[in-house]
Write an enzyme that holds these catalytic residues in place. Structure first.
Site, PDB file in Angstrom:
ATOM      1  N   TRP A 276      36.788  42.823  35.924  1.00 44.73           N
ATOM      2  CA  TRP A 276      36.355  42.939  37.517  1.00 44.73           C
ATOM      3  C   TRP A 276      34.854  43.079  37.478  1.00 44.73           C
ATOM      4  O   TRP A 276      34.284  42.497  38.409  1.00 44.73           O
ATOM      5  CB  TRP A 276      37.458  43.934  38.039  1.00 44.73           C
ATOM      6  CG  TRP A 276      38.719  43.473  38.009  1.00 44.73           C
ATOM      7  CD1 TRP A 276      39.847  44.078  37.249  1.00 44.73           C
ATOM      8  CD2 TRP A 276      39.239  42.262  38.800  1.00 44.73           C
ATOM      9  NE1 TRP A 276      40.929  43.308  37.557  1.00 44.73           N
ATOM     10  CE2 TRP A 276      40.649  42.232  38.532  1.00 44.73           C
ATOM     11  CE3 TRP A 276      38.688  41.344  39.656  1.00 44.73           C
ATOM     12  CZ2 TRP A 276      41.473  41.173  39.082  1.00 44.73           C
ATOM     13  CZ3 TRP A 276      39.414  40.472  40.012  1.00 44.73           C
ATOM     14  CH2 TRP A 276      41.004  40.148  39.895  1.00 44.73           C
TER      15      TRP A 276
ATOM     16  N   ASP B 181      33.707  49.889  42.581  1.00 43.59           N
ATOM     17  CA  ASP B 181      35.112  49.159  42.915  1.00 43.59           C
ATOM     18  C   ASP B 181      36.214  50.095  42.604  1.00 43.59           C
ATOM     19  O   ASP B 181      36.422  49.997  41.291  1.00 43.59           O
ATOM     20  CB  ASP B 181      34.975  47.598  42.183  1.00 43.59           C
ATOM     21  CG  ASP B 181      36.173  47.258  42.526  1.00 43.59           C
ATOM     22  OD1 ASP B 181      37.297  47.510  42.887  1.00 43.59           O
ATOM     23  OD2 ASP B 181      36.507  45.931  41.765  1.00 43.59           O
TER      24      ASP B 181
ATOM     25  N   LYS C  65      46.998  48.012  45.852  1.00 38.17           N
ATOM     26  CA  LYS C  65      47.671  48.862  44.831  1.00 38.17           C
ATOM     27  C   LYS C  65      47.960  50.074  45.395  1.00 38.17           C
ATOM     28  O   LYS C  65      49.367  50.424  45.569  1.00 38.17           O
ATOM     29  CB  LYS C  65      46.648  49.015  43.915  1.00 38.17           C
ATOM     30  CG  LYS C  65      46.385  47.590  43.029  1.00 38.17           C
ATOM     31  CD  LYS C  65      45.089  47.390  43.086  1.00 38.17           C
ATOM     32  CE  LYS C  65      44.602  46.187  42.657  1.00 38.17           C
ATOM     33  NZ  LYS C  65      45.069  44.928  41.923  1.00 38.17           N
TER      34      LYS C  65
HETATM   35  N1  PMP Z   1      38.827  44.683  41.717  1.00 30.90           N
HETATM   36  C1  PMP Z   1      39.673  45.017  40.798  1.00 30.90           C
HETATM   37  C2  PMP Z   1      39.476  46.448  40.044  1.00 30.90           C
HETATM   38  C3  PMP Z   1      41.002  44.645  40.976  1.00 30.90           C
HETATM   39  O1  PMP Z   1      42.075  45.332  40.409  1.00 30.90           O
HETATM   40  C4  PMP Z   1      41.162  43.467  41.928  1.00 30.90           C
HETATM   41  C5  PMP Z   1      42.589  42.810  41.904  1.00 30.90           C
HETATM   42  N2  PMP Z   1      43.420  43.096  41.068  1.00 30.90           N
HETATM   43  C6  PMP Z   1      40.125  42.885  42.540  1.00 30.90           C
HETATM   44  C7  PMP Z   1      38.676  43.465  42.312  1.00 30.90           C
HETATM   45  C8  PMP Z   1      39.971  41.631  43.275  1.00 30.90           C
HETATM   46  O2  PMP Z   1      40.883  41.983  44.461  1.00 30.90           O
HETATM   47  P1  PMP Z   1      41.100  40.932  45.518  1.00 30.90           P
HETATM   48  O3  PMP Z   1      42.357  39.746  45.033  1.00 30.90           O
HETATM   49  O4  PMP Z   1      41.675  41.906  46.590  1.00 30.90           O
HETATM   50  O5  PMP Z   1      40.013  40.320  45.983  1.00 30.90           O
END
Ligand code: PMP
Length: 363
Positions: free
Chosen positions: A101, A175, A199
Site C-alpha cells: 500500500w 494511511d 475495515k
Molecule cells: N491502503 C490500505 C492500507 C488498504 O488496506 C487499502 C485497501 N485494502 C487501500 C489503501 C486502498 O483502499 P481503497 O480500495 O478504499 O481505495
C-alpha cells in the site's frame, strides 16, 4: 442461526448489533418516514446523523480541536493523489515503504512532485520494519508518508515515528485504513491521517481524512475543487453530496465501539486476539508467519502452509466450519486472517481450534 466468522480484509465483518439496528431502521428512521438513504443531506435529520458521527469519532480517537474530520469519497487510493494535490506544493515528498500500500502511494505521488524513498523493506519482501534512525529523510520534504498498517503484508507500526526527533520538520501523513480505531493515536506526531472505511469503520464508500488546520489551504491550482481539503472542511464535508448511508452506518459503528468501552478497551481485546492467533501459529512448528515479531500486525495475519497442495482442502474445510475468507492476497499467496474490531475473540478461538485440528489431520 449463528453467523459464520468472516476474516475478509475489507470490506469486512461488521458488528451484528449494527447490522440489526440498520435493518430495523431501514424503512423508517426514527419516525421520520424516510430511510436514511432517502434523506436530503442538508435536511435536519441527516445533518444530525453526520454531526453525531463526527462527534463520536472525535471522542473515540481523542482528535484534538485543531484537526478537522472530513468524510470524503474515492477510497484510500484516491487519497494517494489527493494528499499530494493538497500538501506537496509541487515539492519533495518522503515515503517510507513497508508493503504494497505504501508502494502504491509513492508511485501515485510521483505525478505531483518528486519522491524520495526514505526507507524500504522491499529487500526482505516486506516482512520487517526499517528502524526510523536509519531513514534518509529530506531536509525540505513537504511531508513524510507511511502506511501505519500494511493490510497485505501484515506489517504494523506499533509506535509512530517522532519526525522532529529524527531531524525533520515535515508533517507525518499516515494511511491508517486497516487499523484505524483499533488502537490510540498520538496526534502530536501526525499531520494528516486517511483511510477507507471498509475495515474498522463501516461500508466501503466513505473515506476518512483527519487533518491538522495548518495543512489546509495549500492545494495546487489544478486540485479538483471537491478534493480541496479547505473547501471540504469549510462545507462540513458537504461541498458535494457525501456518502450519506455509509456515514450513517459508520455512526452506528462508533456508537457500538463506545458501548464496548472505546478504543482503549478494544485495543486490549485486539492484543489478546493477536496473541492467541500468533501464539498458535508459532507454537505449531507447522504454520509459518514470516513477519518480524516487533512489527506483526494486530489486524492482518498472513500465514503459510508447508505444502501447497493443502490450501484447497484448508479453505474448503474452514468454510464448512463457518470460517470464511481466509485466502491470502494474490500478490503474497498463502492465507490471511483479518481480525478487525468487529471480529469477536470467539471467532479467533474458533479459528485456532480449526488450525490445530487441521494440523493434527494433515501435519
Ligand atoms: N491502503 C490500505 C492500507 C488498504 O488496506 C487499502 C485497501 N485494502 C487501500 C489503501 C486502498 O483502499 P481503497 O480500495 O478504499 O481505495
Amino acid at each position: 442461526m449463528t453467523r459464520p466468522y468472516n476474516f475478509a480484509p475489507g470490506p469486512a465483518t461488521l458488528p451484528e448489533e449494527v447490522l440489526a439496528q440498520a435493518a430495523a431502521e431501514m424503512l423508517d428512521w426514527r419516525g421520520s418516514g424516510m430511510s436514511v438513504m432517502e434523506m436530503s443531506h442538508r435536511g435536519k435529520e441527516f445533518v444530525s446523523i453526520c454531526a453525531q458521527a463526527e462527534a463520536d469519532l472525535r471522542e473515540l480517537l481523542a482528535v484534538p480541536a485543531n484537526f478537522k474530520i472530513l468524510f470524503m469519497q474515492g477510497g484510500a487510493l484516491a487519497e494517494n493523489a489527493i494528499v499530494p494535490l493538497n500538501l506537496s506544493r509541487g515539492g519533495t515528498m518522503d515515503f517510507v515503504v513497508t508493503g504494497s500500500w505504501s508502494q502504491k502511494s509513492q508511485k501515485e505521488a510521483r505525478k505531483y512532485g518528486s519522491v524520495n524513498i526514505a526507507a524500504s523493506n522491499e529487500g526482505d519482501q516486506h516482512t520487517s520494519m526499517p528502524s526510523p534512525s536509519s531513514w534518509r529523510l529530506s531536509r525540505d520534504a513537504t511531508y513524510v508518508h507511511l502506511c501505519s498498517n500494511e493490510t497485505v503484508h501484515g506489517v504494523e507500526f506499533h509506535e509512530l515515528p517522532d519526525l522532529k526527533a529524527l531531524g525533520s520538520d515535515a508533517p507525518l501523513v499516515i494511511d491508517f485504513s486497516s487499523h484505524v480505531l483499533s488502537r490510540s493515536i498520538d496526534w502530536s506526531r501526525v499531520g494528516l491521517a486517511f483511510g477507507g472505511a471498509q475495515k474498522n469503520i463501516g461500508p466501503a464508500g466513505v473515506t476518512l481524512v483527519i487533518v491538522r488546520d495548518d495543512l489546509l489551504g495549500h492545494a495546487l491550482p489544478h486540485c479538483p475543487t471537491a478534493f480541496d481539503y479547505q473547501v471540504v472542511a469549510d462545507n462540513g464535508s458537504m461541498y458535494n453530496t457525501p456518502p450519506t448511508y455509509g456515514i450513517y452506518i459508520a455512526g452506528l459503528v462508533f456508537q457500538w465501539l463506545k458501548r464496548q468501552g472505546g478504543v482503549a478497551a478494544i485495543e486490549q481485546i485486539n492484543i489478546a486476539k493477536a496473541e492467541l492467533l500468533y501464539g498458535c501459529l508459532d507454537e505449531s512448528g507447522w504454520y509459518v508467519n514470516r513477519v518480524a515479531p516487533n512489527c506483526r500486525s494486530r489486524m492482518n495475519v498472513p500465514f503459510f502452509l508447508p505444502d501447497d497442495r493443502l490450501y484447497e482442502p484448508f479453505l474448503a474445510e474452514a468454510k464448512a466450519r463457518g470460517l470464511l475468507s481466509l485466502k491470502g492476497h494474490k500478490s503474497v499467496g498463502g492465507l490471511r486472517a483479518s481480525i478487525y474490531n468487529a471480529m469477536p475473540i470467539e471467532g479467533v478461538r474458533a479459528l485456532v481450534a480449526f488450525l490445530k485440528d487441521f494440523q493434527a489431520r494433515h501435519g
